[in-house]
Design a protein around this motif. Structure first.
Motif, PDB file in Angstrom:
ATOM      1  N   ILE A  82      62.624  27.850  73.182  1.00 55.45           N
ATOM      2  CA  ILE A  82      63.302  27.020  72.253  1.00 55.45           C
ATOM      3  C   ILE A  82      62.322  25.950  71.661  1.00 55.45           C
ATOM      4  O   ILE A  82      63.070  25.259  70.823  1.00 55.45           O
ATOM      5  CB  ILE A  82      64.567  26.667  72.720  1.00 55.45           C
ATOM      6  N   ASN A  83      61.344  25.943  71.970  1.00 54.30           N
ATOM      7  CA  ASN A  83      60.578  24.514  71.326  1.00 54.30           C
ATOM      8  C   ASN A  83      59.846  24.824  70.270  1.00 54.30           C
ATOM      9  O   ASN A  83      59.016  23.911  69.941  1.00 54.30           O
ATOM     10  CB  ASN A  83      59.402  24.119  72.710  1.00 54.30           C
ATOM     11  N   GLY A  84      60.000  25.728  69.637  1.00 56.53           N
ATOM     12  CA  GLY A  84      59.261  26.197  68.430  1.00 56.53           C
ATOM     13  C   GLY A  84      57.998  27.369  68.709  1.00 56.53           C
ATOM     14  O   GLY A  84      57.390  27.588  67.579  1.00 56.53           O
ATOM     15  N   TYR A  85      57.701  27.626  69.767  1.00 58.43           N
ATOM     16  CA  TYR A  85      56.705  28.635  70.047  1.00 58.43           C
ATOM     17  C   TYR A  85      57.057  29.826  69.296  1.00 58.43           C
ATOM     18  O   TYR A  85      58.222  30.199  69.859  1.00 58.43           O
ATOM     19  CB  TYR A  85      56.229  28.810  71.778  1.00 58.43           C
ATOM     20  N   GLN A  86      56.353  30.641  68.676  1.00 54.88           N
ATOM     21  CA  GLN A  86      56.681  31.908  68.216  1.00 54.88           C
ATOM     22  C   GLN A  86      56.292  33.086  69.114  1.00 54.88           C
ATOM     23  O   GLN A  86      56.909  34.006  69.105  1.00 54.88           O
ATOM     24  CB  GLN A  86      55.922  31.993  66.756  1.00 54.88           C
ATOM     25  N   ASP A  87      55.460  32.804  70.215  1.00 52.56           N
ATOM     26  CA  ASP A  87      54.808  33.877  70.968  1.00 52.56           C
ATOM     27  C   ASP A  87      55.882  34.510  71.967  1.00 52.56           C
ATOM     28  O   ASP A  87      55.933  35.615  72.163  1.00 52.56           O
ATOM     29  CB  ASP A  87      53.467  33.424  71.831  1.00 52.56           C
ATOM     30  N   ASN A 140      59.576  17.907  72.195  1.00 53.79           N
ATOM     31  CA  ASN A 140      58.500  18.958  71.664  1.00 53.79           C
ATOM     32  C   ASN A 140      57.046  18.273  71.722  1.00 53.79           C
ATOM     33  O   ASN A 140      56.816  17.813  70.814  1.00 53.79           O
ATOM     34  CB  ASN A 140      58.970  19.377  70.204  1.00 53.79           C
ATOM     35  N   VAL A 141      56.491  18.870  72.871  1.00 52.81           N
ATOM     36  CA  VAL A 141      55.003  18.044  73.223  1.00 52.81           C
ATOM     37  C   VAL A 141      54.037  19.189  72.920  1.00 52.81           C
ATOM     38  O   VAL A 141      52.739  18.740  72.884  1.00 52.81           O
ATOM     39  CB  VAL A 141      55.012  17.605  74.312  1.00 52.81           C
ATOM     40  N   GLY A 142      54.334  20.451  72.667  1.00 55.11           N
ATOM     41  CA  GLY A 142      53.220  21.373  72.470  1.00 55.11           C
ATOM     42  C   GLY A 142      52.440  21.202  71.381  1.00 55.11           C
ATOM     43  O   GLY A 142      53.077  21.099  70.009  1.00 55.11           O
ATOM     44  N   TRP A 143      51.110  21.835  71.047  1.00 53.38           N
ATOM     45  CA  TRP A 143      50.463  21.810  69.996  1.00 53.38           C
ATOM     46  C   TRP A 143      50.882  22.765  68.995  1.00 53.38           C
ATOM     47  O   TRP A 143      50.901  22.157  67.752  1.00 53.38           O
ATOM     48  CB  TRP A 143      48.862  21.874  70.518  1.00 53.38           C
ATOM     49  N   ASP A 144      51.074  23.704  69.508  1.00 49.93           N
ATOM     50  CA  ASP A 144      51.368  24.784  68.463  1.00 49.93           C
ATOM     51  C   ASP A 144      52.470  24.661  67.628  1.00 49.93           C
ATOM     52  O   ASP A 144      52.515  24.688  66.298  1.00 49.93           O
ATOM     53  CB  ASP A 144      51.302  26.156  69.323  1.00 49.93           C
ATOM     54  N   PRO A 145      53.743  24.248  68.223  1.00 52.38           N
ATOM     55  CA  PRO A 145      54.922  24.026  67.588  1.00 52.38           C
ATOM     56  C   PRO A 145      54.560  22.707  66.466  1.00 52.38           C
ATOM     57  O   PRO A 145      55.078  22.639  65.417  1.00 52.38           O
ATOM     58  CB  PRO A 145      55.966  24.033  68.525  1.00 52.38           C
ATOM     59  N   PHE A 163      56.300  23.155  62.855  1.00 55.81           N
ATOM     60  CA  PHE A 163      57.014  22.061  62.295  1.00 55.81           C
ATOM     61  C   PHE A 163      56.277  21.178  61.686  1.00 55.81           C
ATOM     62  O   PHE A 163      57.032  20.513  60.740  1.00 55.81           O
ATOM     63  CB  PHE A 163      57.557  21.377  63.591  1.00 55.81           C
ATOM     64  N   PHE A 164      54.980  21.314  61.590  1.00 55.57           N
ATOM     65  CA  PHE A 164      54.093  20.546  60.295  1.00 55.57           C
ATOM     66  C   PHE A 164      54.543  21.191  59.047  1.00 55.57           C
ATOM     67  O   PHE A 164      54.855  20.315  57.800  1.00 55.57           O
ATOM     68  CB  PHE A 164      52.722  20.681  60.656  1.00 55.57           C
ATOM     69  N   PHE A 165      54.527  22.529  59.059  1.00 53.28           N
ATOM     70  CA  PHE A 165      54.635  23.373  57.614  1.00 53.28           C
ATOM     71  C   PHE A 165      56.242  22.869  57.269  1.00 53.28           C
ATOM     72  O   PHE A 165      56.640  22.471  56.197  1.00 53.28           O
ATOM     73  CB  PHE A 165      54.770  24.791  57.902  1.00 53.28           C
TER      74      PHE A 165
END
Length: 185
Positions: free
Chosen positions: A139-144, A41-46, A51-53
């Motif tokens: 599936i990488n955690g992006y919600q968009d 998972n390398v994207g800033w948004d996820p 995933f920070f939350f």
């Protein structure tokens, strides 16, 4: 993605069993699980939001830990809470298993897609097109992309709900509409 497409094409050689819509759905979920667990998972948004939350919820053991003013609390907590729960099931925080939370949000949309497609071939084509357009961002955690998928379902099912001459609209249409509202950002 290419490996998944080749795997789906290889499964098509097994005969008529593959063209059943349920098998296509199971195959797509299996592919997404394998890619989710093997992809970084390398994207800033996820990483920096969702995933920070989730990691804060996991480490502090409190859903309200994100309301302390440290970070923006205007984001929905459902995805992060589910990812933190998957981390608790795993026993320690890791970045791979919590990514499976995306599949829980994709499952209702995929079942509705499977239900509204008329043939297994059309279902297979639709999922293949979805994987080509959205790719790993599903599936990488992006919600968009997940929100976009629910929007497409809404646009496909809106005529069934609003323009139907029946007294009681289709129940799956209502679930898709409510799913869009629940997962909205």
């Amino acid at each position: 993605l290419v490996l998944g497409i080749l795997m789906m094409m290889a499964l098509a050689g097994f005969g008529c069993i593959v063209w059943r819509r349920d098998f296509v759905l199971i195959g797509v979920f299996g592919y997404l699980i394998v890619v989710s667990l093997s992809n970084a998972n390398v994207g800033w948004d996820p990483r920096s939001l969702w995933f920070f939350f989730a990691k804060r919820i996991f480490l502090e053991g409190d859903l309200y830990s994100r309301l302390d003013g440290y970070h923006s609390s205007s984001y929905p907590a459902l995805f992060s809470a589910l990812a933190a729960s998957l981390g608790h099931i795993q026993g320690a925080w890791g970045e791979q298993v919590p990514k499976l939370a995306s599949l829980f949000f994709l499952a209702p949309a995929f079942v509705v897609i499977r239900h509204i497609m008329s043939s297994a071939m059309l279902t297979w084509f639709w999922f293949l097109l979805l994987l080509l357009v959205a790719g790993v961002k599903l599936i990488n955690g992006y919600q968009d992309p997940i929100l976009g998928l629910y929007l497409v379902l809404f646009l496909c099912l809106a005529p069934n709900v609003f323009l139907s001459e029946k007294k009681s609209p289709d129940i799956l249409s209502h679930f898709a509409l409510h799913g869009l509202i629940v997962t909205g950002k």
